[in-house]
Design a protein around this motif. Structure first.
Motif, PDB file in Angstrom:
ATOM      1  N   HIS A 180       0.788  -1.125   0.121  1.00  0.00           N
ATOM      2  CA  HIS A 180       0.185  -0.095   0.044  1.00  0.00           C
ATOM      3  C   HIS A 180       0.787   1.276  -0.039  1.00  0.00           C
ATOM      4  O   HIS A 180       0.427   2.369  -0.734  1.00  0.00           O
ATOM      5  CB  HIS A 180      -1.048  -0.159   1.416  1.00  0.00           C
ATOM      6  CG  HIS A 180      -1.842   1.021   1.483  1.00  0.00           C
ATOM      7  ND1 HIS A 180      -1.527   2.229   2.008  1.00  0.00           N
ATOM      8  CD2 HIS A 180      -3.022   1.351   0.792  1.00  0.00           C
ATOM      9  CE1 HIS A 180      -2.530   3.060   1.918  1.00  0.00           C
ATOM     10  NE2 HIS A 180      -3.365   2.749   1.048  1.00  0.00           N
ATOM     11  N   GLU A 181       2.076   1.222   0.770  1.00  0.00           N
ATOM     12  CA  GLU A 181       2.890   2.331   0.716  1.00  0.00           C
ATOM     13  C   GLU A 181       3.332   2.464  -0.389  1.00  0.00           C
ATOM     14  O   GLU A 181       3.812   3.839  -1.041  1.00  0.00           O
ATOM     15  CB  GLU A 181       3.877   1.969   1.840  1.00  0.00           C
ATOM     16  CG  GLU A 181       5.170   3.224   2.039  1.00  0.00           C
ATOM     17  CD  GLU A 181       5.847   2.877   3.260  1.00  0.00           C
ATOM     18  OE1 GLU A 181       7.191   3.738   3.079  1.00  0.00           O
ATOM     19  OE2 GLU A 181       5.719   1.874   3.778  1.00  0.00           O
TER      20      GLU A 181
ATOM     21  N   ASN B  58       2.813   5.688  -3.981  1.00  0.00           N
ATOM     22  CA  ASN B  58       3.665   6.643  -4.639  1.00  0.00           C
ATOM     23  C   ASN B  58       3.493   6.833  -6.209  1.00  0.00           C
ATOM     24  O   ASN B  58       3.535   5.787  -6.896  1.00  0.00           O
ATOM     25  CB  ASN B  58       5.145   6.094  -4.313  1.00  0.00           C
ATOM     26  CG  ASN B  58       6.139   7.057  -5.020  1.00  0.00           C
ATOM     27  OD1 ASN B  58       6.451   7.348  -6.002  1.00  0.00           O
ATOM     28  ND2 ASN B  58       7.229   7.276  -3.723  1.00  0.00           N
ATOM     29  N   ARG B  59       3.084   8.178  -6.630  1.00  0.00           N
ATOM     30  CA  ARG B  59       2.822   8.165  -8.082  1.00  0.00           C
ATOM     31  C   ARG B  59       4.136   7.838  -8.881  1.00  0.00           C
ATOM     32  O   ARG B  59       3.811   7.359 -10.190  1.00  0.00           O
ATOM     33  CB  ARG B  59       2.508   9.610  -8.314  1.00  0.00           C
ATOM     34  CG  ARG B  59       2.126  10.086  -9.829  1.00  0.00           C
ATOM     35  CD  ARG B  59       1.960  11.553  -9.840  1.00  0.00           C
ATOM     36  NE  ARG B  59       3.272  12.330  -9.418  1.00  0.00           N
ATOM     37  CZ  ARG B  59       4.140  12.624 -10.547  1.00  0.00           C
ATOM     38  NH1 ARG B  59       3.696  12.302 -11.772  1.00  0.00           N
ATOM     39  NH2 ARG B  59       5.199  13.306 -10.242  1.00  0.00           N
ATOM     40  N   ARG B  60       5.410   8.302  -8.341  1.00  0.00           N
ATOM     41  CA  ARG B  60       6.413   7.847  -9.293  1.00  0.00           C
ATOM     42  C   ARG B  60       6.597   6.197  -9.327  1.00  0.00           C
ATOM     43  O   ARG B  60       6.898   5.917 -10.571  1.00  0.00           O
ATOM     44  CB  ARG B  60       7.639   8.420  -8.857  1.00  0.00           C
ATOM     45  CG  ARG B  60       7.412   9.977  -8.688  1.00  0.00           C
ATOM     46  CD  ARG B  60       7.598  10.582 -10.109  1.00  0.00           C
ATOM     47  NE  ARG B  60       8.637  10.515 -10.789  1.00  0.00           N
ATOM     48  CZ  ARG B  60       9.609  11.057 -10.751  1.00  0.00           C
ATOM     49  NH1 ARG B  60       9.905  12.057  -9.883  1.00  0.00           N
ATOM     50  NH2 ARG B  60      10.844  11.039 -11.625  1.00  0.00           N
ATOM     51  N   PHE B  61       6.325   5.457  -8.528  1.00  0.00           N
ATOM     52  CA  PHE B  61       6.447   4.023  -8.421  1.00  0.00           C
ATOM     53  C   PHE B  61       5.452   3.562  -9.559  1.00  0.00           C
ATOM     54  O   PHE B  61       6.024   2.578 -10.168  1.00  0.00           O
ATOM     55  CB  PHE B  61       6.302   3.547  -7.080  1.00  0.00           C
ATOM     56  CG  PHE B  61       6.208   1.844  -7.151  1.00  0.00           C
ATOM     57  CD1 PHE B  61       7.501   1.238  -7.302  1.00  0.00           C
ATOM     58  CD2 PHE B  61       4.850   1.040  -7.130  1.00  0.00           C
ATOM     59  CE1 PHE B  61       7.438  -0.213  -7.186  1.00  0.00           C
ATOM     60  CE2 PHE B  61       4.904   0.126  -7.149  1.00  0.00           C
ATOM     61  CZ  PHE B  61       6.183  -0.907  -7.133  1.00  0.00           C
ATOM     62  N   ILE B  62       4.237   3.895  -9.452  1.00  0.00           N
ATOM     63  CA  ILE B  62       3.123   3.429 -10.328  1.00  0.00           C
ATOM     64  C   ILE B  62       3.412   3.849 -12.006  1.00  0.00           C
ATOM     65  O   ILE B  62       3.444   2.870 -12.510  1.00  0.00           O
ATOM     66  CB  ILE B  62       1.768   4.178 -10.081  1.00  0.00           C
ATOM     67  CG1 ILE B  62       1.430   3.738  -8.645  1.00  0.00           C
ATOM     68  CG2 ILE B  62       0.810   3.690 -10.963  1.00  0.00           C
ATOM     69  CD1 ILE B  62       0.220   4.347  -7.997  1.00  0.00           C
TER      70      ILE B  62
ATOM     71  N   GLY C  16       9.650  -6.871  -6.388  1.00  0.00           N
ATOM     72  CA  GLY C  16       8.224  -8.166  -6.518  1.00  0.00           C
ATOM     73  C   GLY C  16       7.390  -7.668  -7.182  1.00  0.00           C
ATOM     74  O   GLY C  16       6.522  -8.222  -8.110  1.00  0.00           O
ATOM     75  N   LEU C  17       6.648  -6.308  -6.622  1.00  0.00           N
ATOM     76  CA  LEU C  17       5.525  -5.857  -7.115  1.00  0.00           C
ATOM     77  C   LEU C  17       5.750  -5.516  -8.598  1.00  0.00           C
ATOM     78  O   LEU C  17       4.666  -5.908  -9.384  1.00  0.00           O
ATOM     79  CB  LEU C  17       5.121  -4.652  -6.240  1.00  0.00           C
ATOM     80  CG  LEU C  17       3.791  -4.111  -6.452  1.00  0.00           C
ATOM     81  CD1 LEU C  17       2.773  -4.950  -6.398  1.00  0.00           C
ATOM     82  CD2 LEU C  17       3.570  -2.855  -5.569  1.00  0.00           C
ATOM     83  N   LEU C  18       6.654  -4.822  -8.946  1.00  0.00           N
ATOM     84  CA  LEU C  18       6.869  -4.299 -10.240  1.00  0.00           C
ATOM     85  C   LEU C  18       6.705  -5.627 -11.285  1.00  0.00           C
ATOM     86  O   LEU C  18       6.130  -5.553 -12.383  1.00  0.00           O
ATOM     87  CB  LEU C  18       8.187  -3.649 -10.599  1.00  0.00           C
ATOM     88  CG  LEU C  18       8.629  -3.112 -11.824  1.00  0.00           C
ATOM     89  CD1 LEU C  18       9.413  -1.967 -11.981  1.00  0.00           C
ATOM     90  CD2 LEU C  18       9.386  -4.276 -12.704  1.00  0.00           C
ATOM     91  N   GLY C  19       7.533  -6.777 -10.973  1.00  0.00           N
ATOM     92  CA  GLY C  19       7.781  -7.731 -11.712  1.00  0.00           C
ATOM     93  C   GLY C  19       6.321  -8.844 -11.761  1.00  0.00           C
ATOM     94  O   GLY C  19       6.001  -8.979 -12.692  1.00  0.00           O
TER      95      GLY C  19
END
Length: 402
Positions: A213-214, A218-222, A351-354
């Motif tokens: 959730h953290e 983050n807009r940049r992470f998305i 992991g989430l990106l992948g």
């Protein structure tokens, strides 16, 4: 050879991983996927099954990679990179054995799923190790060089896989994968250092969801995640659709597909080398936007060929070569940007990106496999759409706030 440490990064390990070992780690998924792809048409004949069923061996592999990564990332944040990597490579080895001995297409698909869950450990942990050791811009540069080395492995995969399939049968491809995973497991046990010295306190479901959730707040992470997802989505659509067009529609051989694929790998490698050389000078976000400004127009060129009914290897592989060049410019930068958004959660971020990247890839390959079109138009439309979305994510979502 060891990668020099970045003095600006906290908790730099005394012995960073070697370049060669990191390349092998991040290559686990790509090698397992690309070496197998030329064998898909042959599996239909061997097991007397449908093209859609054989395609599941690729689609569920990508699904397994997608599902495994958000679990592996937090585990490596909690218990360290090295032990999680060793367990994952052992699982990949077991999956390779299951595929090699598969008596039916159903068992082969199951083996690919097991292989995928283990193989994705190398990609997640390798990216997280780079995030552990290096700062944001330096990490993008290092990932560029690593992915250039990965492109060499990716080049070898389809070419060797096609030759093995034509001359020795599809099981020979899994012999090669088994040798690869056993060798990497031994190498990792002997030489991989631990790089995670900022362990998270808990990996309870509540804590993991809180960490994700953290990150998702983050807009940049998305934005970075979407760039990687959509630009790689075009590549996975190509990998899922072109073997059918080459072998079944155009009557070309599996090994010819593998050798044409070398062109894609060369341009992808070139883009990554440019990333390694230029990112620290031009900046991560500028390189990101340059990359999507190359691959999106190339996708439109492929779409134009398809609309005019041009079906030839050059009409497929030349635009894809430019798409690969653009991907080499933008993907390492987007990956480094995503992992660096929160250094404490580098493994979870990787992991989430992948997961998002691979689940999207599984959807695109499933769609291409079920269509079984005799023209390149559905493939070109899908690729142009994903590249357009990647372009928008890079120019709008990843743009710095003023």
């Amino acid at each position: 050879m060891s990668i020099p440490s970045d003095s600006s990064t906290a908790a730099v390990p005394p012995r960073p991983p070697s370049v060669a070992l990191l390349v092998a780690m991040v290559a686990t998924v790509s090698f397992s996927m690309n070496a197998f792809v030329p064998s898909i048409p042959g599996l239909v004949r061997h097991f007397d099954t449908t093209a859609a069923m054989a395609q599941l061996a690729l689609t569920l592999f990508l699904l397994g990679v997608g599902i495994g990564q958000p679990v592996i990332g937090p585990l490596s944040d909690k218990f360290g990179r090295r032990p999680v990597l060793l367990i994952g490579l052992s699982v990949a080895t077991a999956g390779s054995v299951l595929c090699l001995l598969a008596p039916s297409i159903e068992v082969l698909v199951l083996g690919r799923l097991v292989q995928a869950v283990g193989a994705c450990t190398g990609m997640v942990v390798g990216r997280a190790m780079v995030g552990d050791v290096f700062g944001r811009e330096k990490a993008a540069s290092v990932l560029g060089y690593l992915t250039a080395g990965l492109a060499v492995v990716t080049t070898i995969g389809p070419a060797i896989g096609g030759v093995l399939d034509v001359h020795f049968g599809w099981r020979a491809v899994f012999v090669l994968m088994l040798v690869f995973f056993v060798g990497l497991l031994g190498w990792t046990a002997a030489a991989a250092p631990e790089t995670n010295f900022r362990r998270i306190a808990s990996i309870s479901p509540r804590a993991i969801l809180g960490n994700y959730h953290e990150l998702l707040g983050n807009r940049r992470f998305i934005a970075y995640t979407l760039v990687v997802t959509f630009t790689s989505g075009a590549f996975f659509a190509f990998v899922g659709g072109v073997p059918h067009l080459m072998v079944d529609v155009m009557g070309r051989s599996a090994d010819e597909y593998g050798f044409w694929f070398i062109l894609i790998s060369i341009t992808f490698m070139s883009g990554n080398v440019l990333t390694g050389r230029l990112t620290q000078r031009l900046g991560l976000d500028r390189m990101l936007r340059i990359g999507v400004a190359v691959n999106f127009p190339a996708g439109l060129v492929m779409l134009a060929f398809a609309l005019f009914g041009v079906l030839h290897p050059l009409a497929l592989f030349l635009p894809m070569a430019l798409i690969a060049l653009g991907n080499g410019l933008c993907q390492p930068n987007a990956t480094a940007g995503a992992v660096a958004t929160n250094p404490r959660l580098a493994g979870s971020a990787a992991g989430l990106l992948g997961m998002v990247q691979m689940l999207s890839a599984a959807v695109t390959t499933f769609l291409i496999g079920t269509l079984e079109a005799n023209t390149s138009l559905p493939l070109a439309i899908l690729m142009a759409a994903t590249l357009a979305l990647g372009f928008l994510a890079a120019w709008l979502g990843a743009a710095p706030r003023r």
